[in-house]
Design an enzyme around this catalytic site. Sequence first.
Site, PDB file in Angstrom:
ATOM      1  N   TYR A 157       0.836  -1.200   0.000  1.00  0.00           N
ATOM      2  CA  TYR A 157       0.000   0.000   0.000  1.00  0.00           C
ATOM      3  C   TYR A 157       0.874   1.255   0.000  1.00  0.00           C
ATOM      4  CZ  TYR A 157      -3.643   3.289   1.481  1.00  0.00           C
ATOM      5  OH  TYR A 157      -4.505   4.351   1.567  1.00  0.00           O
TER       6      TYR A 157
ATOM      7  N   LYS B 102       0.863   4.145  -2.989  1.00  0.00           N
ATOM      8  CA  LYS B 102       0.543   5.547  -2.750  1.00  0.00           C
ATOM      9  C   LYS B 102       1.745   6.452  -3.009  1.00  0.00           C
ATOM     10  CE  LYS B 102      -3.829   5.426  -1.554  1.00  0.00           C
ATOM     11  NZ  LYS B 102      -4.876   6.092  -2.367  1.00  0.00           N
TER      12      LYS B 102
END
Length: 253
Positions: free
Chosen positions: A157, A161
């Site tokens: 993640y 991002k």
Amino acid sequence: MQPTALNGSVALVTAASRGIGRAIALDLATNGADVALGVRDTESATELAAEISAMGRRVTVVAMDVTDLPSCRRAVDDVIADLGTIDVLVNNAGGGIVEDALDVTEEHFDSVWALTTKSTFFVSQHVARHMRTAGGGSIVNVASQAGLVALPGESVYCLSKAAVIHLTKCLAVEWGQYGIRVNAVAPTFIETDGTAPALSDAAFRTDTVERIAALHRIGQPEEVAAAVTFLAGEGASLVTGTALPIDGGWTAR
């Protein structure tokens, strides 16, 4: 209706039916924008669409699974056909897994990348082709503080991002010549249905509040939405290529 920051603009928000996406859609409408709600299940946006319509704004709901790029392109085309243009794109869709990096499978990696990063690139690309012809526009990507700091157990993640944040800079530099501004927001933990399971653990919540180093509280969706609306509007006319932390001071530590 009094003129507002986005009066007359058309905004498309992905993953708009709940949480941060819902707050963004409402804030954009409150500030004068007509809104297209991109959602996987169109029934999930019925109530939100009615709320926006009651403000006197035009609203349309389009089926938009951001991992299905052909359907995304059709959805974008449908929004333009229905509302005439897209002046603002908010890439809100995204998500991740909590898993030790030693245990991440290729399938898990690919699913996070497709949902969070690949979708942001290709939805932006398709909308930007229209914006170029129309003479400009504004794209706001919903990144995360996870793209700025390391969160244990969230390596994929964080990577996805971080890529969105750097993509924001790259697209801003390339597309500025067309009058297209590209920015991002990087929220900390926000009170939503998605974060509720983690934040319901008392020890986790206490640690999180402590790490939000200056304000020591969990954020609200409306606080992210206000920043998105600012970046989308003319008040940020000289702002592009930036990632604005909405993190209560977490990344300042």
